[in-house]
Design an enzyme around this catalytic site. Structure first.
Site, short mmCIF file in Angstrom:
data_model
loop_
_atom_site.label_atom_id
_atom_site.label_comp_id
_atom_site.label_asym_id
_atom_site.label_seq_id
_atom_site.Cartn_x
_atom_site.Cartn_y
_atom_site.Cartn_z
CG ASP A 29 -7.45 -4.41 -3.45
OD1 ASP A 29 -7.89 -5.51 -3.79
OD2 ASP A 29 -7.72 -3.36 -4.06
NE ARG A 78 -13.41 5.70 7.13
CZ ARG A 78 -12.47 5.30 6.28
NH1 ARG A 78 -12.01 4.08 6.35
NH2 ARG A 78 -12.01 6.11 5.35
P1 IMP Z 1 -3.91 -1.68 -1.93
O1 IMP Z 1 -2.86 -0.63 -1.92
O2 IMP Z 1 -4.51 -1.87 -3.29
O3 IMP Z 1 -3.48 -2.99 -1.31
O4 IMP Z 1 -5.13 -1.13 -1.16
C1 IMP Z 1 -5.11 -0.96 0.15
C2 IMP Z 1 -6.18 0.02 0.55
O5 IMP Z 1 -7.26 0.13 -0.39
C3 IMP Z 1 -6.83 -0.49 1.80
O6 IMP Z 1 -6.12 -0.09 2.93
C4 IMP Z 1 -8.21 0.11 1.72
O7 IMP Z 1 -8.20 1.41 2.27
C5 IMP Z 1 -8.51 0.18 0.25
N1 IMP Z 1 -9.33 -0.97 -0.19
C6 IMP Z 1 -8.96 -2.03 -0.93
N2 IMP Z 1 -9.95 -2.89 -1.12
C7 IMP Z 1 -11.01 -2.37 -0.45
C8 IMP Z 1 -12.36 -2.81 -0.24
O8 IMP Z 1 -12.82 -3.88 -0.68
N3 IMP Z 1 -13.14 -2.00 0.51
C9 IMP Z 1 -12.70 -0.83 1.05
N4 IMP Z 1 -11.45 -0.38 0.88
C10 IMP Z 1 -10.61 -1.13 0.14
#
Ligand code: IMP
Ligand code: MG
Length: 202
Positions: free
Chosen positions: A106, A169
């Site tokens: 993300d 999940r």
């Molecule tokens: P990042 O650090 O922002 O890249 O986020 C990574 C983590 O955020 C992922 O491993 C997920 O656990 C959570 N995450 C990000 N987007 C989503 C989503 O659309 N649904 C559920 N979890 C998300």
């Protein structure tokens, strides 16, 4: 209680059959890239556990597994920009072909942090496999997955390991959470990471 009730605010984005085909394709690519070698899959708990389980069984190489647990989103959809290790790896990754397996990329903050701490442990190689990628949300632009299942739009998704407040999940499909209050992903956190690292492609 069933995994999903008809009243749940969910819309299928990626069907189980599509996921299965794509996971097989990613596993074939990994098998080709690491021909004759051992790979060590490091799953990021809890979201990646289902993707990792399916991926591992499709890789036709000697494969070992380990898990790391981090907290980022918690029960809310907001990323704090801070990543904390709640459970570390069980064993050393020094000299191993490590593939970090994530459910979704993300903002990139989690993988950026994990890459940094794992590289300090001197793996032979460190690659990233993510089932999903939301490129439009990236804060750490240099963070890319070496293996991506699906690039998706800026929607909050659940299922196939991904949760909202620990729910959903165990859904077999990846679904968009369509609750009007939740239709877009969380705002990007303002925290600026300390260091940028570029991901190497295979
Ligand atoms: P990042 O650090 O922002 O890249 O986020 C990574 C983590 O955020 C992922 O491993 C997920 O656990 C959570 N995450 C990000 N987007 C989503 C989503 O659309 N649904 C559920 N979890 C998300
Ligand atoms: Mg996760």
């Amino acid at each position: 209680m069933p995994a999903k009730k008809s009243s749940d605010p969910l819309k299928i984005l990626i069907r189980r059959t599509e996921i299965q085909k794509r996971v097989q394709a990613v596993a074939r690519q990994i098998t080709k890239d690491f021909q004759g070698q051992r790979v060590h899959l490091v799953g990021v708990l809890k979201g990646a556990c289902i993707f990792l389980s399916d991926l591992a069984r499709e890789i036709d190489l000697e494969t070992s597994l380990d898990f790391i647990a981090v907290s980022s989103y918690g029960a809310k959809k907001e990323s704090s920009g801070q990543v904390r290790v709640n459970k570390d790896l069980d064993s050393s990754i020094a000299g191993l072909n490590v593939i970090l397996v994530e459910d979704i990329l993300d903002t990139g903050l989690t993988v950026n942090y994990l890459r940094r701490i794992l590289l300090q442990r001197r793996p032979k190689i460190l690659k990233v496999a993510a089932l999903l990628d939301k490129p439009s949300r990236r804060i750490i632009k240099a963070i890319q997955a070496d293996y991506v299942g699906f690039a998706i739009p800026d929607e909050f998704v659940v299922g196939y390991g991904l949760d909202y407040a620990e729910k959903y999940r165990n859904l077999k499909d990846v679904c968009i959470l369509t609750d009007p209050a939740l239709t877009k992903s969380a705002p990007k956190p303002s925290a600026t990471p300390r260091r940028k690292k570029s991901a190497k492609r295979p």
